[in-house]
Write a protein that holds these residues in place. Structure first.
Motif, mmCIF file in Angstrom:
data_model
loop_
_atom_site.group_PDB
_atom_site.id
_atom_site.type_symbol
_atom_site.label_atom_id
_atom_site.label_comp_id
_atom_site.label_asym_id
_atom_site.label_seq_id
_atom_site.Cartn_x
_atom_site.Cartn_y
_atom_site.Cartn_z
ATOM 1 N N SER A 143 -7.694 -25.300 -27.947
ATOM 2 C CA SER A 143 -7.152 -25.187 -29.192
ATOM 3 C C SER A 143 -7.722 -26.495 -30.079
ATOM 4 O O SER A 143 -8.246 -27.287 -29.605
ATOM 5 C CB SER A 143 -5.611 -25.323 -29.072
ATOM 6 N N LEU A 144 -7.524 -26.299 -31.415
ATOM 7 C CA LEU A 144 -7.992 -27.199 -32.447
ATOM 8 C C LEU A 144 -7.118 -27.083 -33.651
ATOM 9 O O LEU A 144 -6.649 -26.038 -33.867
ATOM 10 C CB LEU A 144 -9.439 -27.151 -32.357
ATOM 11 N N ASP A 145 -7.331 -28.282 -34.300
ATOM 12 C CA ASP A 145 -6.604 -28.196 -35.592
ATOM 13 C C ASP A 145 -7.829 -28.164 -36.533
ATOM 14 O O ASP A 145 -8.934 -29.171 -36.603
ATOM 15 C CB ASP A 145 -6.020 -29.507 -35.893
ATOM 16 N N THR A 146 -7.973 -27.175 -37.597
ATOM 17 C CA THR A 146 -8.947 -27.303 -38.633
ATOM 18 C C THR A 146 -8.803 -28.293 -39.584
ATOM 19 O O THR A 146 -7.724 -28.815 -39.867
ATOM 20 C CB THR A 146 -8.916 -26.033 -38.990
ATOM 21 N N GLY B 266 -6.069 -27.662 -41.840
ATOM 22 C CA GLY B 266 -4.829 -27.675 -41.471
ATOM 23 C C GLY B 266 -4.190 -26.765 -40.616
ATOM 24 O O GLY B 266 -3.162 -26.827 -39.942
ATOM 25 N N ALA B 267 -4.919 -25.493 -40.483
ATOM 26 C CA ALA B 267 -4.257 -24.572 -39.608
ATOM 27 C C ALA B 267 -4.606 -25.251 -38.066
ATOM 28 O O ALA B 267 -5.390 -25.789 -37.647
ATOM 29 C CB ALA B 267 -5.197 -23.274 -39.822
ATOM 30 N N PHE B 268 -3.767 -24.459 -37.398
ATOM 31 C CA PHE B 268 -4.079 -24.746 -35.666
ATOM 32 C C PHE B 268 -4.405 -23.536 -35.364
ATOM 33 O O PHE B 268 -3.909 -22.184 -35.342
ATOM 34 C CB PHE B 268 -2.417 -24.963 -35.216
ATOM 35 N N ARG C 95 -5.834 -21.585 -31.688
ATOM 36 C CA ARG C 95 -5.679 -21.497 -30.238
ATOM 37 C C ARG C 95 -6.654 -20.266 -29.766
ATOM 38 O O ARG C 95 -6.342 -19.096 -30.088
ATOM 39 C CB ARG C 95 -4.238 -21.315 -29.792
ATOM 40 N N GLN D 20 -2.145 -20.608 -36.801
ATOM 41 C CA GLN D 20 -0.830 -20.885 -37.152
ATOM 42 C C GLN D 20 -1.341 -21.841 -38.522
ATOM 43 O O GLN D 20 -2.101 -22.565 -38.298
ATOM 44 C CB GLN D 20 0.008 -21.686 -36.535
ATOM 45 N N GLY D 21 -0.871 -21.199 -39.591
ATOM 46 C CA GLY D 21 -1.325 -21.735 -40.853
ATOM 47 C C GLY D 21 -2.559 -21.181 -41.587
ATOM 48 O O GLY D 21 -2.825 -19.966 -40.896
ATOM 49 N N GLU E 147 -15.661 -23.625 -41.242
ATOM 50 C CA GLU E 147 -14.438 -23.305 -40.453
ATOM 51 C C GLU E 147 -14.712 -21.995 -39.396
ATOM 52 O O GLU E 147 -14.295 -22.207 -38.264
ATOM 53 C CB GLU E 147 -13.241 -22.943 -41.112
#
Length: 172
Positions: free
Chosen positions: A116-119, A122-124, A126, A144-145, A153
């Motif tokens: 997983s990562l946070d972009t 701000g989106a998460f 997985r 998510q987001g 991205e």
């Protein structure tokens, strides 16, 4: 003696209902629903069945998670495909712990590996590598987001999926 939760079992599945189940869906747990159907946790899928036959079969790898709401008396299944409406099950009885815990275990057992990562936006994101009901491995991306949708991205997400697939020996 205090109440013990050990040894509690799911209600017995009627023979005329179990006769409709495929061998791969041997019941691990089940609960009768308020609409007269039964929700059966099988090895490969959640199966909705009654005396007339199977009305739904949902392989574990298609589910994101399940959530029990004790106040409403509902168990809600959310799908990996966020465009599909959640499945809401309303058990007829109060003893739902064997069913809900077994269902959660089966969903989790389909997950082989996760990255997983946070972009930067701000989106998460997985990536789950999961085993489908035939035993094959596949990758699933959930977000998510909101995504920005730009090339940088997309590259981050592609790289994340490549890492996850590579970790289990899937082609990248």
């Amino acid at each position: 003696m205090s109440n013990m939760i050990f040894g509690r079992r799911s209600p017995k599945l009627p023979r005329e209902v179990s006769a409709h189940l495929d061998r791969r869906d041997t019941p691990l747990a089940q609960t009768e629903l308020t609409d007269g159907r039964w929700a059966v946790v099988g090895a490969g899928a959640l199966v909705l069945v009654d005396g007339d036959g199977v009305s739904g079969r949902y392989p574990w790898h298609t589910m994101e998670h399940g959530r029990w709401d004790g106040e409403a008396g509902e168990f809600t299944v959310a799908w990996v495909d966020g465009t599909v409406a959640p499945l809401v099950l309303r058990p007829a009885g109060d003893e739902v712990a064997p069913f809900t815990s077994t269902l959660r275990e089966r969903v989790q057992s389909s997950v082989v590996h996760t990255e997983s990562l946070d972009t930067p936006g701000g989106a998460f994101v997985r990536v789950n590598i999961r085993r489908d009901d035939s035993g094959a491995l596949l990758s699933q991306i959930t977000v998510q987001g909101a995504l920005r949708g730009d090339d940088a991205e997309r590259q981050l997400i592609d790289d994340l999926e490549r890492r996850a697939r590579s970790a289990v020996g899937l082609p990248t």
